[in-house]
Design a protein around this motif. Structure first.
Motif, PDB file in Angstrom:
ATOM      1  N   SER A 206       4.688  29.867 -50.289  1.00  9.56           N
ATOM      2  CA  SER A 206       5.450  31.103 -50.138  1.00  9.56           C
ATOM      3  C   SER A 206       4.561  32.328 -50.341  1.00  9.56           C
ATOM      4  O   SER A 206       3.970  32.508 -51.414  1.00  9.56           O
ATOM      5  CB  SER A 206       6.602  31.117 -51.148  1.00  9.56           C
ATOM      6  N   ASN A 207       4.458  33.136 -49.297  1.00 16.00           N
ATOM      7  CA  ASN A 207       3.720  34.414 -49.342  1.00 16.00           C
ATOM      8  C   ASN A 207       2.307  34.255 -49.910  1.00 16.00           C
ATOM      9  O   ASN A 207       1.853  35.054 -50.721  1.00 16.00           O
ATOM     10  CB  ASN A 207       4.497  35.455 -50.160  1.00 16.00           C
ATOM     11  N   LEU A 208       1.620  33.221 -49.451  1.00 16.74           N
ATOM     12  CA  LEU A 208       0.301  32.889 -49.984  1.00 16.74           C
ATOM     13  C   LEU A 208      -0.762  33.851 -49.452  1.00 16.74           C
ATOM     14  O   LEU A 208      -0.894  34.046 -48.245  1.00 16.74           O
ATOM     15  CB  LEU A 208      -0.061  31.456 -49.605  1.00 16.74           C
TER      16      LEU A 208
ATOM     17  N   VAL B  81      -8.256  36.291 -46.119  1.00 20.05           N
ATOM     18  CA  VAL B  81      -8.247  35.116 -45.240  1.00 20.05           C
ATOM     19  C   VAL B  81      -6.828  34.649 -44.941  1.00 20.05           C
ATOM     20  O   VAL B  81      -6.510  34.282 -43.818  1.00 20.05           O
ATOM     21  CB  VAL B  81      -9.076  33.978 -45.874  1.00 20.05           C
ATOM     22  N   LEU B  82      -5.967  34.636 -45.960  1.00 25.53           N
ATOM     23  CA  LEU B  82      -4.559  34.286 -45.768  1.00 25.53           C
ATOM     24  C   LEU B  82      -3.704  35.483 -46.146  1.00 25.53           C
ATOM     25  O   LEU B  82      -3.924  36.115 -47.181  1.00 25.53           O
ATOM     26  CB  LEU B  82      -4.167  33.077 -46.631  1.00 25.53           C
ATOM     27  N   LYS B  83      -2.703  35.781 -45.288  1.00 32.46           N
ATOM     28  CA  LYS B  83      -1.907  36.989 -45.459  1.00 32.46           C
ATOM     29  C   LYS B  83      -0.417  36.632 -45.517  1.00 32.46           C
ATOM     30  O   LYS B  83       0.232  36.473 -44.490  1.00 32.46           O
ATOM     31  CB  LYS B  83      -2.164  37.947 -44.292  1.00 32.46           C
ATOM     32  N   LYS B  84       0.072  36.443 -46.729  1.00 34.10           N
ATOM     33  CA  LYS B  84       1.493  36.134 -46.953  1.00 34.10           C
ATOM     34  C   LYS B  84       1.948  34.932 -46.106  1.00 34.10           C
ATOM     35  O   LYS B  84       2.972  34.959 -45.422  1.00 34.10           O
ATOM     36  CB  LYS B  84       2.366  37.360 -46.677  1.00 34.10           C
ATOM     37  N   LEU B  85       1.167  33.886 -46.186  1.00 35.16           N
ATOM     38  CA  LEU B  85       1.440  32.659 -45.433  1.00 35.16           C
ATOM     39  C   LEU B  85       2.592  31.898 -46.086  1.00 35.16           C
ATOM     40  O   LEU B  85       2.585  31.679 -47.300  1.00 35.16           O
ATOM     41  CB  LEU B  85       0.184  31.789 -45.423  1.00 35.16           C
TER      42      LEU B  85
ATOM     43  N   THR C 137      -4.758  34.867 -54.384  1.00 34.96           N
ATOM     44  CA  THR C 137      -4.642  36.180 -55.023  1.00 34.96           C
ATOM     45  C   THR C 137      -3.180  36.566 -55.211  1.00 34.96           C
ATOM     46  O   THR C 137      -2.862  37.437 -56.021  1.00 34.96           O
ATOM     47  CB  THR C 137      -5.344  37.256 -54.178  1.00 34.96           C
ATOM     48  N   ASP C 138      -2.296  35.902 -54.469  1.00 32.93           N
ATOM     49  CA  ASP C 138      -0.866  36.164 -54.596  1.00 32.93           C
ATOM     50  C   ASP C 138      -0.111  35.010 -53.951  1.00 32.93           C
ATOM     51  O   ASP C 138      -0.683  34.215 -53.190  1.00 32.93           O
ATOM     52  CB  ASP C 138      -0.494  37.487 -53.920  1.00 32.93           C
ATOM     53  N   GLY C 139       1.184  34.922 -54.232  1.00 29.08           N
ATOM     54  CA  GLY C 139       2.014  33.894 -53.639  1.00 29.08           C
ATOM     55  C   GLY C 139       2.140  32.670 -54.532  1.00 29.08           C
ATOM     56  O   GLY C 139       1.517  32.579 -55.592  1.00 29.08           O
ATOM     57  N   THR C 140       2.966  31.726 -54.101  1.00 24.32           N
ATOM     58  CA  THR C 140       3.213  30.525 -54.898  1.00 24.32           C
ATOM     59  C   THR C 140       3.131  29.270 -54.039  1.00 24.32           C
ATOM     60  O   THR C 140       3.417  29.292 -52.840  1.00 24.32           O
ATOM     61  CB  THR C 140       4.593  30.572 -55.566  1.00 24.32           C
TER      62      THR C 140
END
Length: 235
Positions: free
Chosen positions: A5-7, A16-20, A54-57
């Protein structure tokens, strides 16, 4: 079973990853397809704990696993077959497989799974005392998959399992993926060979520049004009 969720993942100033966000249900084969550098391998490495977001779960069976040590992620039931095989070159085939089970204390279960790996990959049994670095690319890929199976995982993350392999060996790896899934393993598959990945997947996600741009059933995306043009060489 597995929910991302929102990785967000960054290396220095490069995002590299934007809220994946995507999910994997129990018993599925889920493919991640996209161009080189899209973020597919980074996604798998983040799930397994090799990279910290850096963010997300990331939740597995309802429990948050990002931030946990790699060893705990593996113990919880997630195994990673890395890009490039990454076998222990100076250790024997048998020692590589035993390393896959290093966290386990159920000796009978380890012996059972070792027998299962040798039954699945007879060539590994023939070469059990051979140094892993002297194996062919295809044999090393079998060993990398076998090593992952020795941890008795519920989810297997497979990163480019057919990369650099001969066509016949690619077919064997595809058969292995199907067999593992038929026997209850959930698989997240990253593959440059988008046609193969979509052909074997229940569902798939297209990743472009760290974001999911398209999703659907594997067969549905296999015949999607946008996917055909971008990844299947169909104009």
């Amino acid at each position: 079973m597995l929910e991302i969720s929102n990785l967000c993942v960054s290396f220095g100033k490069v995002e590299v990853l934007k809220k994946l966000s995507f999910q994997v249900n129990q018993g599925e084969v889920v493919a991640l397809v996209g161009a080189n550098g899209a973020g597919k391998s980074t996604t798998l490495r983040t799930i397994s704990g090799l990279v910290q977001p850096t963010d997300g779960t990331i939740t597995f069976r309802g429990d948050r696993i990002n931030g946990k040590p790699i060893v705990e992620v593996t113990r919880n039931g997630i195994a990673h077959v890395p890009e490039g095989r990454r076998v222990f070159a100076d250790m024997s085939v048998l020692e590589n497989l035993q390393m896959g089970a290093y966290q386990r204390s159920d000796a009978a279960g380890v012996e059972r799974d070792l027998s299962d790996v040798f039954e699945r990959f007879p060539r590994l049994q023939e070469r059990y005392s051979q140094m892993a670095g002297t194996l062919s690319g295809g044999e090393q890929q079998m060993l990398a998959i076998g090593r992952a199976l020795m941890s008795d995982p519920d989810v297997i993350l497979m990163d480019e399992p057919t990369l650099g392999l001969a066509p016949l060996m690619c077919l064997q790896i595809v058969k292995t993926i199907k067999d593992l899934n038929a026997n209850g393993k959930t698989i997240v598959l990253v593959e440059q060979n988008a046609r193969m990945a979509l052909g074997v997947a229940d569902r798939a996600y297209v990743i472009e520049k760290g974001e999911i741009t398209l999703s659907g059933a594997g067969q549905e995306l296999l015949h999607d004009p946008q996917v055909e043009k971008a990844y299947l060489g169909v104009s």
